[in-house]
Scaffold this motif. Structure first.
Motif, PDB file in Angstrom:
ATOM      1  N   ALA A 191       0.293 -10.344  25.732  1.00  0.00           N
ATOM      2  CA  ALA A 191      -0.247 -10.482  27.100  1.00  0.00           C
ATOM      3  C   ALA A 191      -1.199  -9.337  27.402  1.00  0.00           C
ATOM      4  N   GLY A 192      -2.313  -9.650  28.023  1.00  0.00           N
ATOM      5  CA  GLY A 192      -3.301  -8.630  28.367  1.00  0.00           C
ATOM      6  C   GLY A 192      -4.185  -8.231  27.204  1.00  0.00           C
ATOM      7  N   ARG A 193      -3.959  -8.824  26.049  1.00  0.00           N
ATOM      8  CA  ARG A 193      -4.754  -8.501  24.858  1.00  0.00           C
ATOM      9  C   ARG A 193      -5.820  -9.571  24.626  1.00  0.00           C
ATOM     10  N   HIS A 194      -6.948  -9.132  24.071  1.00  0.00           N
ATOM     11  CA  HIS A 194      -7.972 -10.075  23.642  1.00  0.00           C
ATOM     12  C   HIS A 194      -7.988 -10.094  22.126  1.00  0.00           C
ATOM     13  N   VAL A 195      -7.775 -11.236  21.543  1.00  0.00           N
ATOM     14  CA  VAL A 195      -7.823 -11.339  20.083  1.00  0.00           C
ATOM     15  C   VAL A 195      -8.925 -12.313  19.671  1.00  0.00           C
ATOM     16  N   VAL A 196      -9.609 -11.956  18.590  1.00  0.00           N
ATOM     17  CA  VAL A 196     -10.699 -12.777  18.060  1.00  0.00           C
ATOM     18  C   VAL A 196     -10.269 -13.290  16.698  1.00  0.00           C
ATOM     19  N   ILE A 197     -10.401 -14.588  16.507  1.00  0.00           N
ATOM     20  CA  ILE A 197      -9.983 -15.208  15.245  1.00  0.00           C
ATOM     21  C   ILE A 197     -11.154 -16.030  14.713  1.00  0.00           C
ATOM     22  N   SER A 198     -11.460 -15.869  13.442  1.00  0.00           N
ATOM     23  CA  SER A 198     -12.444 -16.759  12.827  1.00  0.00           C
ATOM     24  C   SER A 198     -11.712 -17.790  11.986  1.00  0.00           C
ATOM     25  N   ALA A 199     -12.272 -18.987  11.938  1.00  0.00           N
ATOM     26  CA  ALA A 199     -11.602 -20.092  11.243  1.00  0.00           C
ATOM     27  C   ALA A 199     -12.625 -21.021  10.608  1.00  0.00           C
ATOM     28  N   GLY A 200     -12.158 -21.787   9.638  1.00  0.00           N
ATOM     29  CA  GLY A 200     -13.016 -22.785   8.999  1.00  0.00           C
ATOM     30  C   GLY A 200     -13.813 -22.192   7.859  1.00  0.00           C
ATOM     31  N   GLU A 234     -22.722 -12.929  14.032  1.00  0.00           N
ATOM     32  CA  GLU A 234     -23.188 -12.671  15.400  1.00  0.00           C
ATOM     33  C   GLU A 234     -22.082 -12.946  16.406  1.00  0.00           C
ATOM     34  N   ALA A 235     -21.426 -14.099  16.260  1.00  0.00           N
ATOM     35  CA  ALA A 235     -20.407 -14.510  17.227  1.00  0.00           C
ATOM     36  C   ALA A 235     -19.181 -13.596  17.159  1.00  0.00           C
ATOM     37  N   VAL A 236     -18.775 -13.219  15.949  1.00  0.00           N
ATOM     38  CA  VAL A 236     -17.590 -12.362  15.801  1.00  0.00           C
ATOM     39  C   VAL A 236     -17.885 -10.965  16.344  1.00  0.00           C
ATOM     40  N   ALA A 242     -15.936  -9.319  19.368  1.00  0.00           N
ATOM     41  CA  ALA A 242     -15.107  -8.172  18.977  1.00  0.00           C
ATOM     42  C   ALA A 242     -15.363  -6.943  19.834  1.00  0.00           C
ATOM     43  N   ALA A 243     -16.461  -6.946  20.599  1.00  0.00           N
ATOM     44  CA  ALA A 243     -16.838  -5.753  21.365  1.00  0.00           C
ATOM     45  C   ALA A 243     -15.694  -5.272  22.262  1.00  0.00           C
ATOM     46  N   LEU A 297     -16.003  -8.892   7.599  1.00  0.00           N
ATOM     47  CA  LEU A 297     -14.742  -8.141   7.655  1.00  0.00           C
ATOM     48  C   LEU A 297     -14.970  -6.664   7.363  1.00  0.00           C
ATOM     49  N   ALA A 298     -15.755  -6.365   6.348  1.00  0.00           N
ATOM     50  CA  ALA A 298     -16.014  -4.965   6.001  1.00  0.00           C
ATOM     51  C   ALA A 298     -16.764  -4.261   7.137  1.00  0.00           C
ATOM     52  N   GLU A 299     -17.695  -4.975   7.739  1.00  0.00           N
ATOM     53  CA  GLU A 299     -18.486  -4.375   8.816  1.00  0.00           C
ATOM     54  C   GLU A 299     -17.622  -4.098  10.050  1.00  0.00           C
ATOM     55  N   ILE A 300     -16.799  -5.077  10.436  1.00  0.00           N
ATOM     56  CA  ILE A 300     -15.901  -4.909  11.595  1.00  0.00           C
ATOM     57  C   ILE A 300     -14.932  -3.760  11.342  1.00  0.00           C
ATOM     58  N   SER A 301     -14.430  -3.672  10.104  1.00  0.00           N
ATOM     59  CA  SER A 301     -13.460  -2.624   9.765  1.00  0.00           C
ATOM     60  C   SER A 301     -14.103  -1.245   9.811  1.00  0.00           C
ATOM     61  N   ALA A 302     -15.349  -1.157   9.342  1.00  0.00           N
ATOM     62  CA  ALA A 302     -16.032   0.143   9.279  1.00  0.00           C
ATOM     63  C   ALA A 302     -16.477   0.615  10.656  1.00  0.00           C
ATOM     64  N   ASP A 303     -16.930  -0.321  11.484  1.00  0.00           N
ATOM     65  CA  ASP A 303     -17.445   0.047  12.824  1.00  0.00           C
ATOM     66  C   ASP A 303     -16.555  -0.571  13.882  1.00  0.00           C
ATOM     67  N   ARG A 304     -15.384   0.010  14.108  1.00  0.00           N
ATOM     68  CA  ARG A 304     -14.462  -0.571  15.097  1.00  0.00           C
ATOM     69  C   ARG A 304     -15.093  -0.470  16.474  1.00  0.00           C
ATOM     70  N   ALA A 305     -15.121  -1.613  17.167  1.00  0.00           N
ATOM     71  CA  ALA A 305     -15.766  -1.659  18.481  1.00  0.00           C
ATOM     72  C   ALA A 305     -14.987  -0.844  19.504  1.00  0.00           C
ATOM     73  N   ARG A 306     -13.673  -0.702  19.304  1.00  0.00           N
ATOM     74  CA  ARG A 306     -12.894   0.189  20.165  1.00  0.00           C
ATOM     75  C   ARG A 306     -11.858   0.904  19.307  1.00  0.00           C
ATOM     76  N   PRO A 307     -11.454   2.093  19.727  1.00  0.00           N
ATOM     77  CA  PRO A 307     -10.483   2.830  18.920  1.00  0.00           C
ATOM     78  C   PRO A 307      -9.167   2.066  18.829  1.00  0.00           C
ATOM     79  N   GLY A 308      -8.584   2.061  17.675  1.00  0.00           N
ATOM     80  CA  GLY A 308      -7.293   1.397  17.513  1.00  0.00           C
ATOM     81  C   GLY A 308      -7.378  -0.100  17.373  1.00  0.00           C
TER      82      GLY A 308
END
Ligand code: CTP
Ligand code: CA
Length: 225
Positions: free
Chosen positions: A11-20, A83-85, A89-90, A134-145
């Motif tokens: 609750a109160g969390r935003h999660v982003v999931i890619s599929a397909g 682009e969408a992820v 993810a921001a 995945l590598a890009e999101i992992s390297a540049d985390r949009a928010r700490p943690g």
């Protein structure tokens, strides 16, 4: 947590999931694609909604019905998925890359349909690398943690390849599926091990994709900042 007793631990969390699976066009009528159905990503979206999260599902070429309560962003190619992820993810607390992203795309897109020419062999198809989301999101985390989860399908040396991939991608958790004929792709069930960057290893018994999805959230929830 017993069956039928949903917790609201997201609750109160935003999660982003890619599929397909992404499709990389060659011309207006042809593409390079893969056999991902999207079922695992959609199961992750449904279970996250059930656990109270705000869910953005970035869906590539899946025919499954939109999960109730999730924001669904439809994409076609790996570049569109990136682009969408990245946009979603921001402000995300967690990003789960369950999509099968094409590693390569045709170097050229033919604006008109590619035609046969009498007596001539076809031109070879040149490919270029797609971005590694995945590598890009992992390297540049949009928010700490921010917690980042990847999926991997391996046919051999499942654990060793999984560990190496987890390190290479820089994500927090990697769900490693063993694939072979009749396993995983398009099926209702899945068997996996979830590797953690902290060295943890969680075996997931053969079972429905919903169960694997809940185990992923069980592992994500305590890691959230
Ligand atoms: N992935 C991604 N962008 C890519 C390729 C893969 O974000 N261009 C993500 C997938 O969504 C998945 C994870 O990376 O969560 C692992 O995908 P996989 O294909 O197993 O990894 P690769 O690094 O492409 O390795 P391989 O050469 O084994 O295909
Ligand atoms: Ca790949």
């Amino acid at each position: 947590r017993g069956a039928g007793q949903p917790t609201a631990d997201l609750a109160g969390r935003h999660v982003v999931i890619s599929a397909g699976g992404t499709r990389e066009p060659l011309d207006p009528v042809r593409f390079l694609g893969n056999r991902s159905s999207g079922k695992q990503g959609y199961a992750l979206a449904r279970t996250a909604v059930a656990r109270g999260a705000r869910v953005t599902l970035v869906a590539a070429n899946s025919e499954l019905p939109d999960p109730a309560g999730a924001d669904v962003v439809r994409v076609g190619t790996a570049v569109q998925m990136r682009e969408a992820v990245l946009a979603a993810a921001a402000d995300a607390d967690a990003v789960v890359m369950a999509a099968a992203v094409a590693d390569f795309r045709p170097a050229q897109y033919a604006e008109g349909k590619i035609k046969k020419r009498d007596g001539r062999e076809p031109e070879p198809v040149a490919l270029v690398r797609n971005p590694d989301i995945l590598a890009e999101i992992s390297a540049d985390r949009a928010r700490p943690g921010q917690v980042v989860v990847g999926f991997a399908a391996e046919t051999d040396e499942v654990l060793a390849n999984g560990r190496a991939k987890l390190a290479r991608k820089g994500c927090d958790l990697l769900v490693v599926n063993e694939v072979g004929e009749r396993k995983t792709f398009g099926s209702e069930e899945n068997e996996a091990v979830v590797l953690g960057a902290d060295g943890s290893e969680t075996a997931v018994p053969h079972g429905p994709k919903e169960s694997l999805a809940d185990i992923v959230w069980d592992l994500v929830a305590p890691r959230l900042f």
